[in-house]
Structure formats: C-alpha cells, structure tokens
Design a protein around this motif. Structure first.
Motif: not given
Length: 212
Positions: A13-21, A52-71
C-alpha cells in the motif's frame, strides 16, 4: 516498532508520512527545498522501497512551539491520513522558556490524537546548537521527550545523540549547522535524513526484505 507501517509495506500500500514540526522540518538553513530533511528522506525511502509509492509531506512551520502545532494538527497532518507522523519539537519551547511540564502535557495530548487517527508517531528531539545549549534547562526538554517516547512506546529519533556521535567521529557540530548557529546546513540535513532512513528501514524490518 512501526507495525502499521510495516503492514502497509508488506501489503504494497502507499506509504504516506507527514514531517511535522517547526523550522528544522520546514528546512531553515537549507539552500533549497530539495535539501530539507523530509525531501531527502523521501528520496532515500523511495530508493529503498522500489515500486512502492512513498510520499513525505513537509508540514514544518518555523518559529512554532507545541501549542501552535496542535492548533493545525487536524488540517495539516491528520487530514492527510498518514501512516507515520515524524514530530520534531522542543527547540522553540526551550528558546521561549516554556515550562517542561506544559510541553510534556501538550505533546502527550497530540500523540494521543495522532494515534486515535490511526497513525504512528516518531518523535524527534532538538539539534545540538549554541543557541539551544545556552538556554536554561534545555536538557529537561530532552528528558521530557525521552519520557514521552517510553510512556507512549513511540520511537525517538535523537538528533542530540546523532550529533554527539558525529563529534566523536571527528566532525564538529559547527560543520553541520548553518551560519545562524541554530539550524542545520545542507550537510547536516543530509546526514539527518540518512540516519533517519536507516532507522525507519530497521523499524519496518522484514517488510523491506519481503518487498524488494
């Protein structure tokens, strides 16, 4: 340690990974988007898993701490229905003087939300950089992430340990950091991606062999 991802690979199956931070994920200090750690990790995993379809999505946003990431967790991460979320956090909490206890509680809440959505979590700690090492109590955040990983039984990819290994092998951390003294440079991101790729391949284990 990543059984759902291993099952996905075994089933083809396709493998989707989100890079969060924050900025280390977004790629501050990299010369180009292709040199960020998520982009380089995607290239390495695609090479390791041909067909295999490997997809990594970059969901990083500079300057954020955990509360802003949770939002933005629902819209930026869970909406993509990833198999794995690589969550890099801690540096901005250190630099902003956030209480380690508040950091741990917010991270635990986020990990639970990711797990409830059916994804696995890989935690990533902070780089060894002068601006972080000079901040009070930075080590308490390393300990918090270590404890979170143990409690949640989630893999911890430790850049702290990785950078110590680089120094022990004769490569000063300064050679892996950009001129701002905080973020990785292209070489640093490449080495992070290489080490993370190896760790993820080990975690998927027999699935890699079965798929090749």
């Amino acid at each position: 340690m990543l059984p759902r991802a291993r099952a996905a690979v075994q089933a083809g199956r396709p493998l989707t990974i989100v890079a969060f931070g924050s900025s280390s994920t977004e790629g501050a200090g990299a010369s180009d988007d292709a040199m960020t750690y998520p982009a380089q990790l995607q290239a390495r995993l695609r090479q390791a898993l041909p067909g295999l379809r490997v997809r990594i999505l970059n969901r990083g946003k500079g300057g954020q701490e955990v509360g802003e990431m949770l939002a933005r967790l629902d819209a930026d991460v869970l909406a993509e229905r990833p198999a794995i979320v690589i969550w890099q956090a801690g540096a901005n909490a250190v630099l902003r003087g956030m209480a380690p206890e508040s950091f741990s509680a917010a991270m635990a809440h986020g990990i639970a939300r990711v797990r409830a959505a059916g994804a696995e979590v890989v935690l990533m700690d902070s780089q060894r950089a002068p601006r972080i090492l000079s901040a009070p109590h930075y080590s308490r955040f390393d300990s918090a992430l270590h404890d979170l990983a143990l409690h949640a039984r989630a893999p911890l990819f430790s850049r702290a340990a990785l950078m110590r290994a680089w120094e022990e092998a004769g490569t000063p951390n300064a050679e892996m950091l950009s001129p701002d003294g905080l973020h990785h440079n292209d070489r640093g991101y490449a080495c992070v991606a290489a080490a993370l790729s190896r760790a993820m391949q080990d975690a998927v284990g027999p699935a890699l062999i079965a798929h090749r």
